[in-house]
Design an enzyme around this catalytic site. Sequence first.
Site, PDB file in Angstrom:
ATOM      1  N   ARG A  27      44.137  47.321  29.909  1.00  0.00           N
ATOM      2  CA  ARG A  27      45.485  47.470  30.463  1.00  0.00           C
ATOM      3  C   ARG A  27      45.721  48.888  30.993  1.00  0.00           C
ATOM      4  O   ARG A  27      46.662  49.112  31.743  1.00  0.00           O
ATOM      5  CB  ARG A  27      46.533  47.143  29.383  1.00  0.00           C
ATOM      6  N   GLU A 494      40.344  52.596  44.488  1.00  0.00           N
ATOM      7  CA  GLU A 494      40.836  52.555  43.108  1.00  0.00           C
ATOM      8  C   GLU A 494      39.749  52.794  42.073  1.00  0.00           C
ATOM      9  O   GLU A 494      40.024  53.320  41.006  1.00  0.00           O
ATOM     10  CB  GLU A 494      41.636  51.283  42.813  1.00  0.00           C
TER      11      GLU A 494
HETATM   12  C1  AGP Z   1      43.971  45.398  42.060  1.00  0.00           C
HETATM   13  O1  AGP Z   1      42.660  45.747  42.060  1.00  0.00           O
HETATM   14  C2  AGP Z   1      44.917  46.271  41.459  1.00  0.00           C
HETATM   15  N1  AGP Z   1      44.489  47.041  40.424  1.00  0.00           N
HETATM   16  C3  AGP Z   1      46.393  46.056  41.683  1.00  0.00           C
HETATM   17  O2  AGP Z   1      46.620  46.301  43.017  1.00  0.00           O
HETATM   18  C4  AGP Z   1      46.992  44.664  41.299  1.00  0.00           C
HETATM   19  O3  AGP Z   1      46.514  43.690  42.167  1.00  0.00           O
HETATM   20  C5  AGP Z   1      48.525  44.775  41.355  1.00  0.00           C
HETATM   21  O4  AGP Z   1      48.959  45.733  40.442  1.00  0.00           O
HETATM   22  C6  AGP Z   1      49.210  43.449  41.097  1.00  0.00           C
HETATM   23  O5  AGP Z   1      48.961  42.980  39.811  1.00  0.00           O
HETATM   24  P1  AGP Z   1      49.307  41.506  39.391  1.00  0.00           P
HETATM   25  O6  AGP Z   1      48.444  40.598  40.207  1.00  0.00           O
HETATM   26  O7  AGP Z   1      49.005  41.434  37.933  1.00  0.00           O
HETATM   27  O8  AGP Z   1      50.754  41.281  39.694  1.00  0.00           O
END
Ligand code: AGP
Length: 614
Positions: A27, A494
Site C-alpha cells: 500500500r 513511476e
Molecule cells: C498505476 O500504476 C498507479 N500506481 C496509479 O496511477 C493507479 O492506477 C491510480 O492511483 C488509481 O488507483 P485505483 O485503480 O485503485 O483507483
Amino acid sequence: MCGIVGYIGGKDATPIILNGLRKLEYRGYDSAGIAVLNNETKIEVRRDAGKLDNLVNLVAREPVTGSIGIGHTRWATHGEPNARNAHPHVGTTGRVVIVHNGIVENYQELHEELAAEGVTFNSDTDTETIVHLIERYISKTGSLEESVQKTLQQIRGAHGLVVLSADEPDKIIAARIGNAGGVVIGYGEDEMFVASDIPAILDQTHRMSFLESRQMAIVSRKGVIVKTFDGKPITPVIQTINWDPIAAEKGEFRHFMQKEIHEQVRSLTDTLAGRVDFEKGIIQLPQLNLTSETARKISKIIITACGTAAHAGMVGKILIERIARIPVEVDIASEFRYRDPIIQPGTVVLAISQSGETADTLAAMEEGRLKGATTWSIVNAIGSQAMRVADGYISMQVGPEIGVASTKAFTAPMVDLYMLAILLADLRGTLPVDQRKKLVNDLRLVPDLAGRCLERELEVAELASELKDSKNALYLGRGINMPIAYEGALKLKEISYIHAEGYPAGEMKHGPIALIDKDMPVIALAPKDPWYEKMASQIEQAKARGGKVIAVATEEDKKIEQLADFCLWIPPVPWMLSPILTVIPLQILAYHIAAIRGLDVDQPRNLAKSVTVE
Ligand code: AGP
C-alpha cells in the site's frame, strides 16, 4: 496509504500482526508500529521509521507478546515519517492506543482545545488528537465504546480507526467514516481480525465482512457487533473471499510487478469466464442489472478514474463509441467534482478502480449520484466502496494486485469495457447479430495472444539494458493506442524515476518534436490498427530529427522494422483489442529498466497503492 491490522484471540498477536503488515507493504508506507496488550493489562508499543524490517528487528530485540494487538504502516501526511510520528499512538494515561487511516481535517482546532486543557502531545500527527479525545470522554463516561462514538462525531474528514483499551481487554473497536479506506472484519474460530485490506488477513481467514461509512464494530474473540454511530444495530454480511492467499505471494518472481505482468494470461481468462458465451456469441454482465429498456435510456457515459485506470477508460471511450454509438467522456476523477459537471438525464457515471477505495474516484461517483446519474463501477477489490455504492458493477476478477504499478488491473478493465460496449449495443438493438458474434469471437484468443507477448520478455529486457540510463523518454500513440502511450510513460516514470511523456502522436509537430534528438528514445505504438499509416509517418518524422525509435509493432511488419531502430513485437490481433497487447511490452520494459537500476519496483518512493486521501 496507511495499512491497519488487528487481532483478538487465543494466539500470540505479534507474529499475526507483523505478518499482516508485511502483506500490506504494497500500500506504500514510511514507518510502522505495533501495540500489544501484555497479559491483558499493559499496552506495549514498538514503532520505527522506514521499512517494516526495522520494526521486525526492533520487536526481535525488545519482544512484545499478548493475545490482543493492533499494527499499522504509516504513509505520512501530517508530521515527518519518523518513529515518533509512527502509529500506534497511546494517550496520556497509557491505557488507550489507536491506529488510524485518514486526515483529521479539524485537527488544529482540536489540538488547541486539548492543549488548553493541559494535554501534552508526543507527536506532530493529526492522529494523536483522536486518542486524547477518546481519553477525555473515557474520563467522563467510563465507556470505551461511547467515547469512540463521541470522538468520531467530533472529528472531520474521512477515517478508518482501530482502538484498544487496557481497561476493556476483551475487545477491539473499529470504525469507518467516509472514504479513507476500508475496514475489513475477519472471522476465525475463537479469534477475530481487523484490517484495512483483504490481503492482510487472507492467510488467516476467507470469511470477511466490511464496514460502511459511519459504522463501528465492537470485535471480541467470539464475534462482532456492528452499529451505526447513532446506535442502530447492523447485521454484517459475511462474504467468502475466494482469493488465493498464494496469489498474494511473489513465488518464483523477483517482484510482484513481474509476477502480475505474467499473470495476465490467467487474469484475462478469468475476466472472460462466466461473462462470454462463445457458442451463442453473447455477453453477460449480470451485476449491471441492464435491460433493453435501461440500456436504451442511456444518453451519455462519463468514465471517471485516476492514473492507470483512467487510461483504461480512454480506451473504453473509443470502444463504446465505436461499438455502441453512445457518447463517452473520460474525466480525471480529481477534476470532475470541482468543476460542477453537467449531468443530463440518462447519464451514467462509470468509475474504474483497482482498489475501489481511491478517494477522488469515490468522490466523483458521489458527485454523479447527487446530480442524478446512474453509477457503475469496474472494480477489483471485492467489498470495496466503489463496488458497494454503485448501482451496478463489473468485478475485474484479477485477484489481488500487490505491485504499486498497476498491470493486470489495466488489461482486465479494457476487456470489461469491450464486453460492456457489445452488451450495450446488443441491448439497444444497434448491433447486427453477425457483427456481435464476430466481436465476441475475437475475444477468444486474447489470453493466448497476451501469452505470446510475455514470451518475448527477454527481447524486451535486452532493450531495457540499453535504455536504463536514459534521462527522458517520449511515448507516442494515436487513436485507440494513444492511451497506451500515456500508460507506457506512466509505468516508466513511476517505477524507474525516468522522466517520460505520453503524447498523442499527431500533436508531436505542435511542440514535443523540439525535444527529439539522439538522446531521446521515442517509443511509438504502431500496431496494425486504423491509425497505422499515420504512425508510420510519425516514426519517419522522428527519425528525420535523429531520434532513436522503438516501435511496438505487429509481427512480420517489414515496413516498421525498417523504419524503427528496435521493434517490440505483438502478434496480429483485431485492432479494438490491440491495446491489451501493446501495453504488455511496455509494462515489461518499465519493469526491467527499474529492476536493472536496482529500484524498489513494488513500492516506489512516495507512491501508495490505494490513494485514500485527496
Ligand atoms: C498505476 O500504476 C498507479 N500506481 C496509479 O496511477 C493507479 O492506477 C491510480 O492511483 C488509481 O488507483 P485505483 O485503480 O485503485 O483507483
